[in-house]
Design an enzyme around this catalytic site. Sequence first.
Site, short mmCIF file in Angstrom:
data_model
loop_
_atom_site.label_atom_id
_atom_site.label_comp_id
_atom_site.label_asym_id
_atom_site.label_seq_id
_atom_site.Cartn_x
_atom_site.Cartn_y
_atom_site.Cartn_z
N GLU A 43 1.15 -0.55 -5.25
CA GLU A 43 0.09 0.43 -5.41
C GLU A 43 0.74 1.79 -5.47
OE1 GLU A 43 -3.28 3.17 -3.84
OE2 GLU A 43 -1.59 2.57 -2.61
N ASP B 147 0.83 -1.20 0.00
CA ASP B 147 0.00 0.00 0.00
C ASP B 147 0.87 1.26 0.00
OD1 ASP B 147 -2.59 1.37 0.49
OD2 ASP B 147 -1.62 1.93 2.37
#
Length: 652
Positions: free
Chosen positions: A346, A304
């Site tokens: 990401e 993330d």
Amino acid sequence: MILDPSLEREARKSLQRLLPRVEQTLKKEISKDKQGWKQFNTRLQKNFPALFHLYFEIYNNRYDFFYHLEDLLVSIARSWFNRPIDLRELDTTREENPLWFQSNQMLGGVCYVDLFANDLEGVKSKIPYFKELGLTYLHLMPLFKAPEGENDGGYAVSSYRDVHPPLGTMEQLASLACEFRQAGISLVVDLVFNHTSDEHLWAERAKAGDEEYADFYRIFPTRQLPDLYEQNLREIFPEEHSGAFTFFSDLFSSSISEGNGGWVWTTFHSYQWDLNYANPAAFNRMAEEMLFLANQGVEVIRLDAVAFIWKQIGTNCENLPEAHVLIKAFNSVARIASPALIFKSEAIVHPDDVVKYISPEEAQISYNPLLMALLWNTLATRKIDLLSQALATRFKIHPETAWVNYVRVHDDIGWTFSDEDAAMLGINGNDHRRFLNEFYRGRFNGSFSRGLPFQENPATGDCRISGTCASLAGLEKALHEEGDKEVELAIRRILLIHGIILTVGGIPLIYLGDEVGTLNDYTYRDDPAHERDSRWVHRPRTDWEKYEKRNDVNTVEGRVFQGLKMLIDLRKQHSVFAGGELEIIQTENEHVLGFTRIHAGKRAVIFANFSEQPQVISKRIIEQYAVQNKERLHGRSNILQSLEPLDLMIFG
Ligand code: GLC
Ligand code: GLC
């Protein structure tokens, strides 16, 4: 990775020195599992030089470098001893077939555990549905322990080793992973590694004045350094707090030496504290958390917010070279003790930066935010120029990696195309973004979309867009304000962009709910924990009654679902859709995207009409790609005459 020979020698020497110490520490484990130790040792010998090199690059200026390196080795080895047999077998299988994720059988899905099925047991009960859809990869949105109330949809993690209690337990997650595996589905979860919640034990200890843990974060007693940093930082959630730091008055309450209060680096929300990877202890502890998750049966880790993990004064603190070194170091840790694990990055940033995270040594797979944004751009403009250019120049990545192609996820849409690319086509990036925002908010004349602004920045006028696929593609407006003709067009838009992600190469990813045409849900405005975050408009609780209509083609749900299912089946039947090799076709029609896919000696030809009008492709082009000799696999048009509105034609 190719190493400098002297570093390689140093790495070997260091390992020779450290290994006996590790063996001493883990005497008991080794004597119980000699075979396992042997296997571990083989992978260690192979991958340690790379790990050493990366770790050295970041931490060579630390007096206590070897202390931390030894600590890391012990952690890695310990985690290997805890690795269940079936996962060790999976390690071997994956090592033999490292490109498993490039198969045309791959189909990804993503959902929230609670919103989709209440809890982990509920998700388990949906396995038959996942199989019906054809999923081989399922990303369960953050399901770890998080603060009550606002927690950024779980992206504020209070413990990586505990499931958020209402959802279930870690044992249930491990058992779910196992059932998924038997059903041919790889479990994907997040490693939220840029920050923890301020309720994580590390943060609690830091707050209480424990210096060791204060060093896990970036905390500043005065504004001096934050001010310097902020000269170059972008604001990520400007509606929540301006700048990247939050003042906490209650820090270090028990510490005598410190005053009280401090500025904590909080890129996202104030309750998400950025970790300090300049501290090797933070790296080591996060590596342990990662391996712990791998040992529960997680096969893909979604890294993330990768762009933000390293900070350096004088830079914008995004996508710095050290961020790449760190991710590669995490990757080499995985190669040693959980080789079945792969990374998905990401990075929702400039396309030049997105690709830098993608390599076999770093993230083997990556979101493709550019394709996502440009699919929406093309629906709005009905012009394929930017999309075609991006596929021609930016789609090709390392042959041992893959894109994860999607049209929607849980986040907002940011218009992350390159201004330089746009300029080449005579498009001004800023103006164009403004147009797209207006269009997708439904404020532009003739817009079909019903989207909402996200994080509007009053200082710059910037914003991003929230909304479900169906609402952005026109279904909401068509159903509520228009009629059958517009409903049909909206459904075609949904299927067109999904058809592209299913055929373009890489792993297609479906945001579950989109396959039955889920519309925006405005009730988030009544929830104090969500009202300030418009992304919740596209995070509704699953309506299972809608799903029940999926086989009835007289319903909107059925039309979307069956249309999509046909494309999914097509992808799975034809190996030409494996891999990622793509060539753009210059269709000489500004509304029609054309590309060919090549794999294992086969070639497919795809034409996509992004306009609501019929479009013609010249006979010369049809002949050039020998379309008349191929089988029509999908689409309703007679290509020799014209392409029907929003039609996707596939020949193979
Ligand atoms: C990622 C998530 C997003 C979250 C942010 C902070 O970008 O996708 O939902 O807000 O990280 O963790
Ligand atoms: C920013 C970040 C991205 C994140 C998003 C959350 O765009 O760059 O990583 O997903 O915010 O909405």
